[in-house]
Write a protein that holds these residues in place. Structure first.
Motif, PDB file in Angstrom:
ATOM      1  N   ASP A  86       0.812  -1.243   0.000  1.00 42.13           N
ATOM      2  CA  ASP A  86       0.000   0.000   0.000  1.00 42.13           C
ATOM      3  C   ASP A  86       0.832   1.273   0.000  1.00 42.13           C
ATOM      4  O   ASP A  86       0.534   2.226   0.734  1.00 42.13           O
ATOM      5  N   GLY A  87       1.890   1.259  -0.779  1.00 45.28           N
ATOM      6  CA  GLY A  87       2.670   2.499  -0.953  1.00 45.28           C
ATOM      7  C   GLY A  87       3.706   2.734   0.132  1.00 45.28           C
ATOM      8  O   GLY A  87       4.476   3.694   0.079  1.00 45.28           O
ATOM      9  N   LYS A  88       3.681   1.883   1.183  1.00 44.45           N
ATOM     10  CA  LYS A  88       4.729   1.964   2.211  1.00 44.45           C
ATOM     11  C   LYS A  88       5.724   0.827   1.954  1.00 44.45           C
ATOM     12  O   LYS A  88       5.411  -0.154   1.280  1.00 44.45           O
ATOM     13  N   TYR A  89       6.909   0.986   2.520  1.00 42.03           N
ATOM     14  CA  TYR A  89       7.946  -0.053   2.374  1.00 42.03           C
ATOM     15  C   TYR A  89       8.432  -0.457   3.759  1.00 42.03           C
ATOM     16  O   TYR A  89       8.283   0.290   4.735  1.00 42.03           O
ATOM     17  N   ALA A  90       9.045  -1.638   3.817  1.00 39.70           N
ATOM     18  CA  ALA A  90       9.784  -2.028   5.028  1.00 39.70           C
ATOM     19  C   ALA A  90      11.202  -2.359   4.599  1.00 39.70           C
ATOM     20  O   ALA A  90      11.427  -2.870   3.488  1.00 39.70           O
ATOM     21  N   VAL A  91      12.141  -2.063   5.492  1.00 35.00           N
ATOM     22  CA  VAL A  91      13.523  -2.503   5.300  1.00 35.00           C
ATOM     23  C   VAL A  91      13.904  -3.292   6.540  1.00 35.00           C
ATOM     24  O   VAL A  91      13.532  -2.937   7.672  1.00 35.00           O
ATOM     25  N   VAL A  92      14.578  -4.415   6.308  1.00 37.38           N
ATOM     26  CA  VAL A  92      14.874  -5.378   7.378  1.00 37.38           C
ATOM     27  C   VAL A  92      16.381  -5.416   7.609  1.00 37.38           C
ATOM     28  O   VAL A  92      17.148  -5.775   6.702  1.00 37.38           O
ATOM     29  N   ALA A  93      16.788  -5.049   8.827  1.00 33.84           N
ATOM     30  CA  ALA A  93      18.230  -4.929   9.148  1.00 33.84           C
ATOM     31  C   ALA A  93      18.806  -6.292   9.527  1.00 33.84           C
ATOM     32  O   ALA A  93      19.321  -6.491  10.630  1.00 33.84           O
ATOM     33  N   SER A  94      18.711  -7.231   8.551  1.00 42.62           N
ATOM     34  CA  SER A  94      19.083  -8.626   8.850  1.00 42.62           C
ATOM     35  C   SER A  94      20.591  -8.872   8.793  1.00 42.62           C
ATOM     36  O   SER A  94      21.149  -9.584   9.631  1.00 42.62           O
ATOM     37  N   LYS A  95      21.234  -8.317   7.776  1.00 39.07           N
ATOM     38  CA  LYS A  95      22.687  -8.555   7.581  1.00 39.07           C
ATOM     39  C   LYS A  95      23.000 -10.042   7.680  1.00 39.07           C
ATOM     40  O   LYS A  95      23.946 -10.479   8.351  1.00 39.07           O
ATOM     41  N   GLY A  96      22.139 -10.847   7.093  1.00 42.65           N
ATOM     42  CA  GLY A  96      22.352 -12.285   7.004  1.00 42.65           C
ATOM     43  C   GLY A  96      22.331 -13.008   8.346  1.00 42.65           C
ATOM     44  O   GLY A  96      22.802 -14.134   8.462  1.00 42.65           O
ATOM     45  N   GLY A  97      21.780 -12.346   9.363  1.00 38.81           N
ATOM     46  CA  GLY A  97      21.753 -12.997  10.681  1.00 38.81           C
ATOM     47  C   GLY A  97      23.036 -12.787  11.479  1.00 38.81           C
ATOM     48  O   GLY A  97      23.293 -13.485  12.463  1.00 38.81           O
ATOM     49  N   ALA A  98      23.834 -11.812  11.069  1.00 39.33           N
ATOM     50  CA  ALA A  98      25.082 -11.503  11.807  1.00 39.33           C
ATOM     51  C   ALA A  98      24.727 -11.052  13.223  1.00 39.33           C
ATOM     52  O   ALA A  98      23.614 -10.578  13.466  1.00 39.33           O
ATOM     53  N   PRO A  99      25.658 -11.204  14.171  1.00 41.21           N
ATOM     54  CA  PRO A  99      25.360 -10.819  15.553  1.00 41.21           C
ATOM     55  C   PRO A  99      25.222  -9.310  15.745  1.00 41.21           C
ATOM     56  O   PRO A  99      24.602  -8.863  16.699  1.00 41.21           O
ATOM     57  N   ASP A 100      25.782  -8.548  14.797  1.00 37.10           N
ATOM     58  CA  ASP A 100      25.729  -7.083  14.924  1.00 37.10           C
ATOM     59  C   ASP A 100      24.798  -6.488  13.867  1.00 37.10           C
ATOM     60  O   ASP A 100      24.623  -7.054  12.784  1.00 37.10           O
ATOM     61  N   HIS A 101      24.216  -5.351  14.234  1.00 34.56           N
ATOM     62  CA  HIS A 101      23.348  -4.648  13.274  1.00 34.56           C
ATOM     63  C   HIS A 101      24.172  -4.171  12.071  1.00 34.56           C
ATOM     64  O   HIS A 101      25.359  -3.825  12.224  1.00 34.56           O
ATOM     65  N   PRO A 102      23.561  -4.061  10.899  1.00 38.91           N
ATOM     66  CA  PRO A 102      24.266  -3.409   9.781  1.00 38.91           C
ATOM     67  C   PRO A 102      24.475  -1.932  10.110  1.00 38.91           C
ATOM     68  O   PRO A 102      23.719  -1.336  10.884  1.00 38.91           O
ATOM     69  N   ALA A 103      25.480  -1.339   9.493  1.00 36.69           N
ATOM     70  CA  ALA A 103      25.805   0.070   9.785  1.00 36.69           C
ATOM     71  C   ALA A 103      24.628   0.966   9.460  1.00 36.69           C
ATOM     72  O   ALA A 103      24.278   1.899  10.178  1.00 36.69           O
ATOM     73  N   TRP A 104      23.868   0.605   8.388  1.00 44.60           N
ATOM     74  CA  TRP A 104      22.754   1.483   7.977  1.00 44.60           C
ATOM     75  C   TRP A 104      21.648   1.517   9.033  1.00 44.60           C
ATOM     76  O   TRP A 104      20.864   2.475   9.101  1.00 44.60           O
ATOM     77  N   TYR A 105      21.596   0.478   9.886  1.00 47.54           N
ATOM     78  CA  TYR A 105      20.633   0.485  11.006  1.00 47.54           C
ATOM     79  C   TYR A 105      20.870   1.715  11.885  1.00 47.54           C
ATOM     80  O   TYR A 105      19.945   2.435  12.259  1.00 47.54           O
ATOM     81  N   PHE A 106      22.135   1.975  12.212  1.00 47.61           N
ATOM     82  CA  PHE A 106      22.465   3.101  13.089  1.00 47.61           C
ATOM     83  C   PHE A 106      22.130   4.441  12.413  1.00 47.61           C
ATOM     84  O   PHE A 106      21.735   5.401  13.062  1.00 47.61           O
TER      85      PHE A 106
END
Ligand code: F42
Length: 145
Positions: free
Chosen positions: A62-82
């Motif tokens: 419905d015109g909105k998007y989601a982005v998922v900070a998965s980074k393949g299941g790494a223990p740390d968040h991706p940099a773009w999360y911050f």
């Protein structure tokens, strides 16, 4: 306020190439991951203030998007999360359309709803979550008119 700042290419060759090719070809090339469409998210660097471009799976409803900070299941968040936590204004390119959005971290029922849309598109997100104690965060992006 539209996004401004110097584009700072990723130090990851793979990440940089996919984002730049997608952007330069209006989403015609480097447009998918194993046949599943991607998008390119532009965020403002939490430390540098520079513009960062990241290829992510396309999760739209419905015109909105989601982005998922998965980074393949790494223990740390991706940099773009911050970047998203610090600067909620982003740009998202879907095909040859690039617009600005306000991002917020989804919680509760909203998170459950959007996690469903995300795993419909990319079931591996559930596998990534099993790999890590970290809660993989999901942000919902609402269009800025
Ligand atoms: N990653 C996901 O997390 N989710 C997805 O759905 C996803 C899909 C996808 C599809 C295609 C594809 O080619 C890649 C895909 N990826 C997906 C991988 C994604 O593109 C990223 O590579 C991955 O999520 C890791 O993100 P990252 O931001 O950690 O990227 C690293 C490689 C990076 O670019 N690091 C930069 C660098 O120069 O080292 C720094 C980036 C940055 O934003 N720095 C901030 C700043 O201020 O500039 C500071 C951030 C901080 O730590 O405060």
């Amino acid at each position: 306020m539209s996004l401004s700042g110097e584009y700072l290419p990723s130090t990851s060759e793979w990440a940089r190439t996919q984002a730049e090719t997608y952007e330069a070809t209006g989403g015609q090339e480097s447009a998918d991951m194993r046949g599943v469409p991607i998008i390119v998210l532009t965020t403002v660097g939490a430390k540098t203030g520079g513009l960062r471009k990241t290829a992510l799976m396309r999760v739209e409803h419905d015109g909105k998007y989601a982005v998922v900070a998965s980074k393949g299941g790494a223990p740390d968040h991706p940099a773009w999360y911050f970047n998203l936590v610090k600067n909620s204004r982003v740009a998202l390119q879907d095909g040859d359309v690039k617009k600005e959005y306000e991002a917020h971290m989804a919680e509760g029922a909203e998170r459950d709803e959007w996690w469903g849309y995300a795993t419909d598109v990319w079931p591996d997100y559930d596998e990534y979550q099993k790999k890590t104690e970290r809660r993989i965060e999901l942000f919902v992006l609402e269009p800025v008119d």
